[in-house]
Write a protein that holds these residues in place. Structure first.
Motif, PDB file in Angstrom:
ATOM      1  N   THR A 153       0.852  -1.228  -0.059  1.00 33.22           N
ATOM      2  CA  THR A 153      -0.020  -0.077  -0.073  1.00 33.22           C
ATOM      3  C   THR A 153       0.959   1.158   0.077  1.00 33.22           C
ATOM      4  O   THR A 153       1.969   1.167  -0.075  1.00 33.22           O
ATOM      5  N   GLY A 154       0.011   2.355  -0.090  1.00 35.14           N
ATOM      6  CA  GLY A 154       0.719   3.585  -0.044  1.00 35.14           C
ATOM      7  C   GLY A 154       0.526   4.510   1.340  1.00 35.14           C
ATOM      8  O   GLY A 154      -0.514   4.155   1.996  1.00 35.14           O
ATOM      9  N   PHE A 155       1.614   5.279   1.660  1.00 35.31           N
ATOM     10  CA  PHE A 155       1.338   6.052   2.812  1.00 35.31           C
ATOM     11  C   PHE A 155       1.564   7.424   2.353  1.00 35.31           C
ATOM     12  O   PHE A 155       2.300   7.959   1.474  1.00 35.31           O
ATOM     13  N   ARG A 156       0.934   8.437   3.049  1.00 36.18           N
ATOM     14  CA  ARG A 156       0.809   9.786   3.000  1.00 36.18           C
ATOM     15  C   ARG A 156       1.343  10.502   4.262  1.00 36.18           C
ATOM     16  O   ARG A 156       0.681  10.407   5.261  1.00 36.18           O
ATOM     17  N   LEU A 157       2.551  11.243   4.184  1.00 36.20           N
ATOM     18  CA  LEU A 157       2.842  11.955   5.543  1.00 36.20           C
ATOM     19  C   LEU A 157       2.269  13.570   5.266  1.00 36.20           C
ATOM     20  O   LEU A 157       2.624  14.115   4.078  1.00 36.20           O
ATOM     21  N   ARG A 158       1.536  13.741   6.186  1.00 34.63           N
ATOM     22  CA  ARG A 158       0.746  15.166   6.093  1.00 34.63           C
ATOM     23  C   ARG A 158       1.731  16.262   6.768  1.00 34.63           C
ATOM     24  O   ARG A 158       1.786  15.937   8.058  1.00 34.63           O
ATOM     25  N   PRO A 159       2.378  17.014   6.354  1.00 35.15           N
ATOM     26  CA  PRO A 159       3.522  17.797   7.015  1.00 35.15           C
ATOM     27  C   PRO A 159       2.917  18.740   7.903  1.00 35.15           C
ATOM     28  O   PRO A 159       1.957  19.443   7.470  1.00 35.15           O
ATOM     29  N   VAL A 160       3.315  18.954   9.095  1.00 35.75           N
ATOM     30  CA  VAL A 160       3.291  19.853  10.130  1.00 35.75           C
ATOM     31  C   VAL A 160       4.408  21.138  10.162  1.00 35.75           C
ATOM     32  O   VAL A 160       4.305  21.848  10.750  1.00 35.75           O
ATOM     33  N   SER A 161       5.741  20.389   9.685  1.00 35.41           N
ATOM     34  CA  SER A 161       6.852  21.403   9.617  1.00 35.41           C
ATOM     35  C   SER A 161       7.424  20.766   8.468  1.00 35.41           C
ATOM     36  O   SER A 161       7.552  19.741   8.192  1.00 35.41           O
TER      37      SER A 161
END
Length: 192
Positions: A153-161
């Motif tokens: 599968t895929g993963f998405r990092l949602r940036p906070v910094s």
């Protein structure tokens, strides 16, 4: 562009595609166990935008297990030819199955077969054992499309910094830090 770190990333990434001799999309992915023990490895960036930064793997791999137990991570791009790096931190989520299917369909057939053959991160008795599993996958899907394995599968990092680092003479580097505030970004500088 100065107030949009995603646009700045896109500009730097385009420069890296021209100047980096190998894999400008290679990025160090740092994860941690539920108890906080860190682990880092290289992965390939396979998409980015305002929603985050995408990479793909087997969810049963070590990184997949760590992301399930502690769904936060950090990415580090280091483009030596440009003397730049970018650090990105934030929560991680699994992409939708249809998105993973679309990306899997773009991979080479051998890469697709390898995803079926590999028990990623598990002990392997011999290279021949893996090659036998690969040959079995090749025979199993002979003459037909290779479907995405359920646990791939895929993963998405949602940036906070997002920090942009530029090399400067005498180690007087420039560091620009963007931090998410609601739906927008706040920019500041850090001492080198």
């Amino acid at each position: 562009m100065a107030d949009d770190p995603i646009a700045l990333f896109a500009a730097w990434f385009e420069e890296a595609k021209v100047s980096e001799p190998n894999d400008p999309d290679a990025v160090a992915l740092a994860t941690a166990t539920a108890s906080g023990a860190p682990s880092v490895r290289m992965v390939l960036l396979k998409g980015f935008g305002p929603d985050g930064f995408n990479f793909y793997t087997n969810a049963d791999s070590r990184k997949g297990a760590e992301l399930a137990a502690n769904p936060v991570a950090a990415l580090l791009f280091h483009w030596k030819s440009l003397r730049r790096q970018i650090r990105i931190e934030g929560p991680v989520e699994e992409v939708e199955p249809a998105e993973a299917d679309r990306y899997f369909a773009t991979r080479s057939r051998d890469s697709q077969l390898g995803a079926h053959a590999s028990l990623q991160s598990r002990p392997l008795d011999s290279r021949q054992g893996f090659e036998a599993r690969f040959d079995a996958a090749r025979q199993r899907f002979d003459g037909r499309d290779v479907p995405r394995p359920d646990r791939w599968t895929g993963f998405r990092l949602r940036p906070v910094s997002i920090e942009f680092w530029s090399d400067r003479p005498h180690r007087l580097h420039e560091r620009r830090l963007f931090e998410r505030v609601g739906q927008s970004w706040r920019e500041g500088l850090l001492y080198p």
